[in-house]
Design a protein around this motif. Structure first.
Motif, PDB file in Angstrom:
ATOM      1  N   GLY A 140     -10.292  -1.929   8.119  1.00 13.49           N
ATOM      2  CA  GLY A 140     -10.144  -3.060   7.199  1.00 13.49           C
ATOM      3  C   GLY A 140     -10.743  -2.796   5.829  1.00 13.49           C
ATOM      4  N   ALA A 141     -11.916  -2.124   5.824  1.00  8.28           N
ATOM      5  CA  ALA A 141     -12.619  -1.876   4.558  1.00  8.28           C
ATOM      6  C   ALA A 141     -12.080  -0.658   3.811  1.00  8.28           C
ATOM      7  N   MET A 142     -11.632   0.362   4.546  1.00  2.37           N
ATOM      8  CA  MET A 142     -11.163   1.596   3.909  1.00  2.37           C
ATOM      9  C   MET A 142      -9.709   1.503   3.427  1.00  2.37           C
ATOM     10  N   TYR A 143      -8.899   0.731   4.148  1.00  2.05           N
ATOM     11  CA  TYR A 143      -7.467   0.630   3.826  1.00  2.05           C
ATOM     12  C   TYR A 143      -7.032  -0.841   3.769  1.00  2.05           C
ATOM     13  N   PRO A 144      -7.654  -1.604   2.861  1.00  4.20           N
ATOM     14  CA  PRO A 144      -7.416  -3.054   2.834  1.00  4.20           C
ATOM     15  C   PRO A 144      -5.968  -3.453   2.566  1.00  4.20           C
ATOM     16  N   ASP A 145      -5.219  -2.610   1.861  1.00  2.00           N
ATOM     17  CA  ASP A 145      -3.829  -2.962   1.541  1.00  2.00           C
ATOM     18  C   ASP A 145      -2.858  -2.599   2.662  1.00  2.00           C
ATOM     19  N   MET A 146      -3.323  -1.837   3.617  1.00  2.00           N
ATOM     20  CA  MET A 146      -2.462  -1.365   4.700  1.00  2.00           C
ATOM     21  C   MET A 146      -2.590  -2.243   5.952  1.00  2.00           C
ATOM     22  N   VAL A 147      -3.804  -2.759   6.168  1.00  2.00           N
ATOM     23  CA  VAL A 147      -4.114  -3.463   7.422  1.00  2.00           C
ATOM     24  C   VAL A 147      -3.968  -4.974   7.235  1.00  2.00           C
ATOM     25  N   GLU A 148      -3.063  -5.582   7.990  1.00  2.00           N
ATOM     26  CA  GLU A 148      -2.777  -7.016   7.824  1.00  2.00           C
ATOM     27  C   GLU A 148      -3.705  -7.909   8.638  1.00  2.00           C
ATOM     28  N   ARG A 149      -4.104  -7.430   9.831  1.00  2.00           N
ATOM     29  CA  ARG A 149      -4.991  -8.217  10.694  1.00  2.00           C
ATOM     30  C   ARG A 149      -5.959  -7.282  11.401  1.00  2.00           C
ATOM     31  N   GLU A 261     -18.094   6.598  -0.501  1.00  2.00           N
ATOM     32  CA  GLU A 261     -17.954   6.567  -1.968  1.00  2.00           C
ATOM     33  C   GLU A 261     -17.213   5.321  -2.453  1.00  2.00           C
ATOM     34  N   LEU A 262     -16.563   4.595  -1.549  1.00  2.00           N
ATOM     35  CA  LEU A 262     -15.870   3.358  -1.945  1.00  2.00           C
ATOM     36  C   LEU A 262     -16.864   2.244  -2.272  1.00  2.00           C
ATOM     37  N   TYR A 263     -17.945   2.170  -1.466  1.00  3.53           N
ATOM     38  CA  TYR A 263     -18.867   1.020  -1.578  1.00  3.53           C
ATOM     39  C   TYR A 263     -20.319   1.403  -1.845  1.00  3.53           C
ATOM     40  N   ASN A 264     -20.631   2.692  -1.742  1.00  2.00           N
ATOM     41  CA  ASN A 264     -21.969   3.196  -2.077  1.00  2.00           C
ATOM     42  C   ASN A 264     -23.113   2.387  -1.482  1.00  2.00           C
ATOM     43  N   GLY A 265     -22.950   2.019  -0.219  1.00  4.00           N
ATOM     44  CA  GLY A 265     -24.034   1.321   0.482  1.00  4.00           C
ATOM     45  C   GLY A 265     -24.102  -0.180   0.271  1.00  4.00           C
ATOM     46  N   ASP A 266     -23.163  -0.742  -0.493  1.00  8.20           N
ATOM     47  CA  ASP A 266     -23.158  -2.195  -0.730  1.00  8.20           C
ATOM     48  C   ASP A 266     -22.389  -2.876   0.407  1.00  8.20           C
ATOM     49  N   PHE A 267     -23.122  -3.306   1.424  1.00  7.04           N
ATOM     50  CA  PHE A 267     -22.510  -3.836   2.643  1.00  7.04           C
ATOM     51  C   PHE A 267     -21.724  -5.129   2.384  1.00  7.04           C
ATOM     52  N   ARG A 268     -22.287  -6.001   1.553  1.00  2.14           N
ATOM     53  CA  ARG A 268     -21.584  -7.260   1.229  1.00  2.14           C
ATOM     54  C   ARG A 268     -20.262  -6.985   0.500  1.00  2.14           C
ATOM     55  N   LYS A 269     -20.297  -6.008  -0.391  1.00  2.00           N
ATOM     56  CA  LYS A 269     -19.090  -5.644  -1.139  1.00  2.00           C
ATOM     57  C   LYS A 269     -18.012  -5.098  -0.189  1.00  2.00           C
ATOM     58  N   ALA A 270     -18.437  -4.288   0.766  1.00  2.00           N
ATOM     59  CA  ALA A 270     -17.487  -3.707   1.731  1.00  2.00           C
ATOM     60  C   ALA A 270     -16.854  -4.801   2.590  1.00  2.00           C
ATOM     61  N   LEU A 271     -17.674  -5.743   3.048  1.00  2.00           N
ATOM     62  CA  LEU A 271     -17.143  -6.866   3.834  1.00  2.00           C
ATOM     63  C   LEU A 271     -16.179  -7.701   2.993  1.00  2.00           C
ATOM     64  N   GLY A 272     -16.546  -7.923   1.751  1.00  2.00           N
ATOM     65  CA  GLY A 272     -15.727  -8.727   0.840  1.00  2.00           C
ATOM     66  C   GLY A 272     -14.389  -8.091   0.498  1.00  2.00           C
ATOM     67  N   ALA A 273     -14.298  -6.765   0.693  1.00  2.00           N
ATOM     68  CA  ALA A 273     -13.063  -6.034   0.361  1.00  2.00           C
ATOM     69  C   ALA A 273     -12.023  -6.088   1.480  1.00  2.00           C
ATOM     70  N   ILE A 274     -12.430  -6.576   2.651  1.00  3.21           N
ATOM     71  CA  ILE A 274     -11.503  -6.622   3.790  1.00  3.21           C
ATOM     72  C   ILE A 274     -10.528  -7.785   3.590  1.00  3.21           C
ATOM     73  N   LYS A 275      -9.291  -7.442   3.254  1.00  6.47           N
ATOM     74  CA  LYS A 275      -8.277  -8.471   2.972  1.00  6.47           C
ATOM     75  C   LYS A 275      -7.628  -9.006   4.252  1.00  6.47           C
ATOM     76  N   ALA A 276      -7.664  -8.211   5.305  1.00  5.96           N
ATOM     77  CA  ALA A 276      -6.975  -8.554   6.550  1.00  5.96           C
ATOM     78  C   ALA A 276      -7.419  -9.906   7.087  1.00  5.96           C
ATOM     79  N   LYS A 277      -6.492 -10.615   7.692  1.00  8.51           N
ATOM     80  CA  LYS A 277      -6.864 -11.801   8.454  1.00  8.51           C
ATOM     81  C   LYS A 277      -7.657 -11.311   9.669  1.00  8.51           C
ATOM     82  N   ALA A 278      -8.869 -11.813   9.841  1.00  9.58           N
ATOM     83  CA  ALA A 278      -9.761 -11.252  10.853  1.00  9.58           C
ATOM     84  C   ALA A 278     -10.219 -12.291  11.871  1.00  9.58           C
ATOM     85  N   TYR A 279     -10.136 -11.923  13.138  1.00 15.86           N
ATOM     86  CA  TYR A 279     -10.808 -12.646  14.215  1.00 15.86           C
ATOM     87  C   TYR A 279     -11.968 -11.755  14.657  1.00 15.86           C
TER      88      TYR A 279
END
Length: 340
Positions: A140-149, A261-279
């Motif tokens: 979800g975090a590495m490929y946000p545009d590819m993963v829908e859920r 290298e996408l988020y450089n340790g910023d955990f909140r930023k990585a979570l915020g980047a997940i576009k997928a609808k998540a359960y």
């Protein structure tokens, strides 16, 4: 011996921590047929010590992961004995010289399989239990545009400090066996260490309530607590390779969707980047991944819902087909997510 999986050649695969696995292999198994539009694929990664057959309980006709509707790919984790691992890699990266593998490495390898081998550009769903959930969060975090859920169950986006400490106990039990010999045990496996590791694990895999209610006897049919510890737990770990277990344990302890290298340790930023609808589905009594950790994750994800297994089965509420009531609950939630 016939095998029911295929090997994808990753080539010379550069790892996040600096080594290169030459001629790296990713073992995988598929179910169902990829649609002409290549839009019906589900990725379902494996968990700590598990291999693809250990995931198959969640796949079936009429279930959410229905091979009549979806093309389901189970990629085996690096280090699990089927994909490139200490037990099957030639010198010099064999045995305890096998390099450190991150969840980021695993998901990059899986992405290569999915995109380059199958030509898939969109994934309706990625799901997984435990370390499979860790990999699901990474997708979800590495490929946000590819993963829908995504539906990570009984797992986390980052190994918590308490979880890290639990795993230190597991590791210490395994490596304390003199036969372990710093990982150079050859054909004489460190049996005492594997049995000790199993005993440590037994106190964590199931909850206090599970043991209080004697579900090891009443639901799983063991004849005594000792029978459960030997037959279920020791029986679970004894066939596995110690170096493989330690490789995956390191991967688990260093799990963190922001450690790249996408988020450089910023955990909140990585979570915020997940576009997928998540359960996000933790277990109420899971001793590794308590709902509090999931609450934090969901609070920082833009499109996530917290759904808790109200179960006494601890971590095993989510795996591997052990608790029928929880399997049914999970399957219904996956159907709901896929239909949304």
């Amino acid at each position: 011996m016939s095998v029911d999986y295929k090997l994808y050649d990753l080539g010379d695969f550069r790892l996040q921590r600096g080594a290169t696995l030459r001629g790296a292999k990713l073992a995988y198994k598929t179910f169902g047929t990829l649609s002409p539009a290549k839009d019906n694929a589900i990725v379902y990664p494996t968990w700590y010590s598990g291999q693809h057959p250990d995931n198959e309980w969640l796949i079936g006709k009429g279930m959410a992961l229905d091979p009549d509707k979806y093309f389901i790919v189970i990629p085996n984790m690096l280090g699990n004995g089927l994909s490139s691992s200490p037990s099957n890699t030639p010198e010099p990266y064999n045995a305890s010289r096998f390099p450190q593998i991150t969840a980021y490495d695993n998901v990059r390898a899986q992405h290569q399989l999915v995109t380059e081998h199958f030509g898939i550009t969109k994934l309706p769903l990625v799901t997984g239990w435990s370390m499979g959930a860790l990999q699901t969060f990474h997708w979800g975090a590495m490929y946000p545009d590819m993963v829908e859920r995504i539906a990570p169950f009984c797992g986390s986006a980052k190994c918590s400090r308490h979880n890290f400490v639990f795993l230190e106990g597991v590791k210490a039990a395994l490596t304390a066996d003199a036969a372990f010999n710093n990982g150079w045990y050859g054909d004489k496996k460190p049996e005492k260490g594997l049995r000790a590791m199993a005993r440590v694990y037994a106190g964590w895999g199931f909850s206090q309530a599970f043991y209080r209610q004697e579900l090891d006897l009443k639901a799983l049919g063991y004849s005594s607590l000792e029978d459960f510890l030997v037959a279920f737990w020791e029986g679970f770990f004894l066939p596995k390779d110690a170096n493989n277990l330690l490789t995956m344990l390191w991967t688990w302890q260093n799990g963190d969707i922001s450690d790249n290298e996408l988020y450089n340790g910023d955990f909140r930023k990585a979570l915020g980047a997940i576009k997928a609808k998540a359960y996000v589905m933790p277990g109420r009594t899971d001793l590794y991944f308590p709902p509090e950790d999931s609450e934090f994750e969901v609070a920082h994800m833009p499109n996530a819902k917290l759904i808790v297994f109200e179960s006494v089965w601890g971590h095993f509420a989510g795996g591997p087909g052990t608790s029928p009531v929880d399997v049914k609950f999970l399957d219904e939630k996956l159907k709901e997510l896929l239909n949304s």
